[in-house]
Design a protein around this motif. Structure first.
Motif, PDB file in Angstrom:
ATOM      1  N   THR A 105      21.148  12.885  16.074  1.00  0.00           N
ATOM      2  CA  THR A 105      22.393  13.170  16.786  1.00  0.00           C
ATOM      3  C   THR A 105      22.712  12.159  17.878  1.00  0.00           C
ATOM      4  N   HIS A 149      22.455  16.573  24.212  1.00  0.00           N
ATOM      5  CA  HIS A 149      23.372  16.124  25.270  1.00  0.00           C
ATOM      6  C   HIS A 149      22.827  16.393  26.666  1.00  0.00           C
ATOM      7  N   HIS A 197      26.092  23.208  21.695  1.00  0.00           N
ATOM      8  CA  HIS A 197      25.778  21.805  21.442  1.00  0.00           C
ATOM      9  C   HIS A 197      25.749  20.996  22.735  1.00  0.00           C
ATOM     10  N   HIS A 258      31.776  19.357  22.544  1.00  0.00           N
ATOM     11  CA  HIS A 258      31.511  18.344  23.570  1.00  0.00           C
ATOM     12  C   HIS A 258      32.328  18.559  24.820  1.00  0.00           C
ATOM     13  N   HIS A 440      26.325   9.843  17.988  1.00  0.00           N
ATOM     14  CA  HIS A 440      26.425   9.375  19.372  1.00  0.00           C
ATOM     15  C   HIS A 440      25.540   8.156  19.631  1.00  0.00           C
TER      16      HIS A 440
HETATM   17 FE   LIG Z   1      27.290  15.807  20.101  1.00  0.00          FE
END
Ligand SMILES: [Fe+2]
Length: 449
Positions: A105, A149, A197, A258, A440
């Protein structure tokens, strides 16, 4: 339409091998201050593999080394995890193997470690040359999975992150010091089995997204979550210091992958922004992610930039769409994480308003936006912001994005002027192969010596 799953076709057709190339051709002038590495992660199944979900494909990192105005090398490497060799996430005895990650990811650097991330798993450390070191659990202090993240507080260098899962404890909050030691680890009270997420980090609060896509074992794609109309959508606000007490705000039923940014405004309200999906947008996009019949032509449909304002004085949330363009992969100048940002960037997706993919720049102050279409057959990746040396304005910097071009079966790294993204690229690095569409990435500057 082809029977091929969309996430292994077209822009997303995997590459079959790992290569290294040196002295890459550059058009324009690469700023000498861009000395470091641009790493981008994404799903690249091994030849012959057809994963059941986009996010189940083996992680591969594409790396470009820039130094002193030169593009020194490109290399791509799978993240060598047990999952690459077929290890199952759930063992025969029903226990979970947090190291059985495709790690596809994101890739970030903190405290000198480079970590490939995927949210149901432990991080995987890789070297600056993209060799895999192994699973990393912060010296035994990380007992859960870790989000892809994490957010580095630009003021303190601390890394804030979380782990979530379908069973209690649903959500655990972690803080690692600037030197990489976990100094806080805390179960978040009141969280549920939602797909989480990303999260928000403001100067004084942590923001939790308890939204209506929840664990559902009937979902057999390998990512067992589905939209749940019966789940009360909430956003939680928790002080960064003191007891872990969450104030939950009821919000409209939208999903959010996001967060562009979260911050406190002058009235002490919490502002959260990001591209939101309603049920239709989520379920249509999901068809692409699993390759089910009727999947759309692009992986994101219907996600539009949205703002929530959470008011502790009233206990209520006010929310609105900020734009109608379909966007994803929002980015900002990370020096503004947690405080009011004026500018944000995103990838625009083809749809009613855009014929092709594009890079978007939003100006929250004027409401203006700049759109840079990448052209037919071309797709850009996430636009990563890199501050310019000595820059003073929020947008004194560069945007780095890898584009893939189906007509020429090639890719480029574009270096755009973040202040005026519509001007010609400052530099273009020709990559030795087409880089498949991914997820990403990060700019990892060389350590200061
Ligand atoms: Fe993401």
């Amino acid at each position: 339409m082809s029977d091929l799953k969309p996430y292994i076709a077209g822009h997303f057709e995997p590459v079959a091998d790992e290569i290294t190339a040196v002295d890459l051709p550059v058009t324009g002038t690469l700023p000498k201050e861009l000395t470091g590495r641009y790493f981008r992660n994404g799903h690249n199944p091994k030849p012959g593999d057809v994963p059941t979900h986009w996010f189940r494909g083996n992680g591969m990192v594409h790396g470009i080394r820039l130094t002193g105005g030169q593009a020194q090398w490109y290399r791509n490497r799978w993240v060598r995890t047990p999952a690459l060799d077929g290890a199952p996430y759930v063992r025969e005895d029903g226990s979970v193997d947090l190291t059985a990650s495709v790690a596809g990811t994101h890739i970030v650097e903190h405290a000198g470690r480079i970590l490939a991330l995927q949210e149901a798993n432990l991080p995987f450390e890789v070297t600056p040359e993209l060799d895999t070191v192994g699973a990393y659990d912060f010296h035994g202090k990380l007992a859960t999975a870790m989000t892809a993240h994490p957010k580095e507080d630009p003021r303190t260098g601390e890394l804030h992150f979380f782990g979530y899962g379908p069973f209690p404890p649903y959500l655990t909050y972690y803080v690692a010091s600037a030197t990489g030691q976990i100094i806080r680890s805390e179960e978040v009270p009141g969280a549920g089995p939602a797909l989480m997420h990303d999260f928000g980090l403001s100067d004084n609060h942590v923001v939790w997204l308890d939204l209506p896509v929840t664990f559902n074992p009937a979902e057999h794609s390998g990512v067992p979550y589905r939209w749940n109309d019966g789940y009360a959508p909430r956003i939680g606000v928790m002080p960064r210091t003191g007891p872990a007490e969450v104030t939950w705000y009821d919000v409209e039923p939208n999903a959010l992958l996001h967060v562009s940014n979260a911050y406190e405004d002058q009235q002490g309200r919490i502002v959260v922004e990001g591209p939101r999906y309603d049920r239709s947008a989520w379920e249509t996009s999901w068809k692409w992610w699993v390759g089910s019949s009727g999947f759309p032509t692009a992986p994101t449909v219907g996600a539009v930039q949205h703002r929530w304002i959470l008011d502790p004085a009233t206990g209520r949330a006010v929310e609105e769409d900020l734009d109608s363009l379909v966007t994803e992969f929002p980015t900002i100048n990370d020096g503004f994480i947690g405080r009011a940002n004026r500018f944000s960037y995103a990838v625009g997706f083809p749809g009613d308003e855009l014929p092709d993919y594009a890079i978007i720049k939003y100006d929250d102050q004027t409401g203006e936006r700049q759109i840079v279409p990448t052209g037919p057959d071309r797709m850009p990746g996430e636009a990563v912001y890199v501050p310019a040396d000595g820059g003073t304005a929020e947008d004194d910097g560069y945007l780095l994005t890898v584009t893939s071009d189906l007509s020429t079966n090639s890719s480029e790294l574009l270096v755009l002027d973040a202040k005026d993204i519509q001007s010609p690229p400052i530099a273009t690095v020709q990559l030795p192969r087409r880089v498949p569409g991914g997820i990403h990435g990060s700019w990892i500057p060389d350590p200061e010596v």
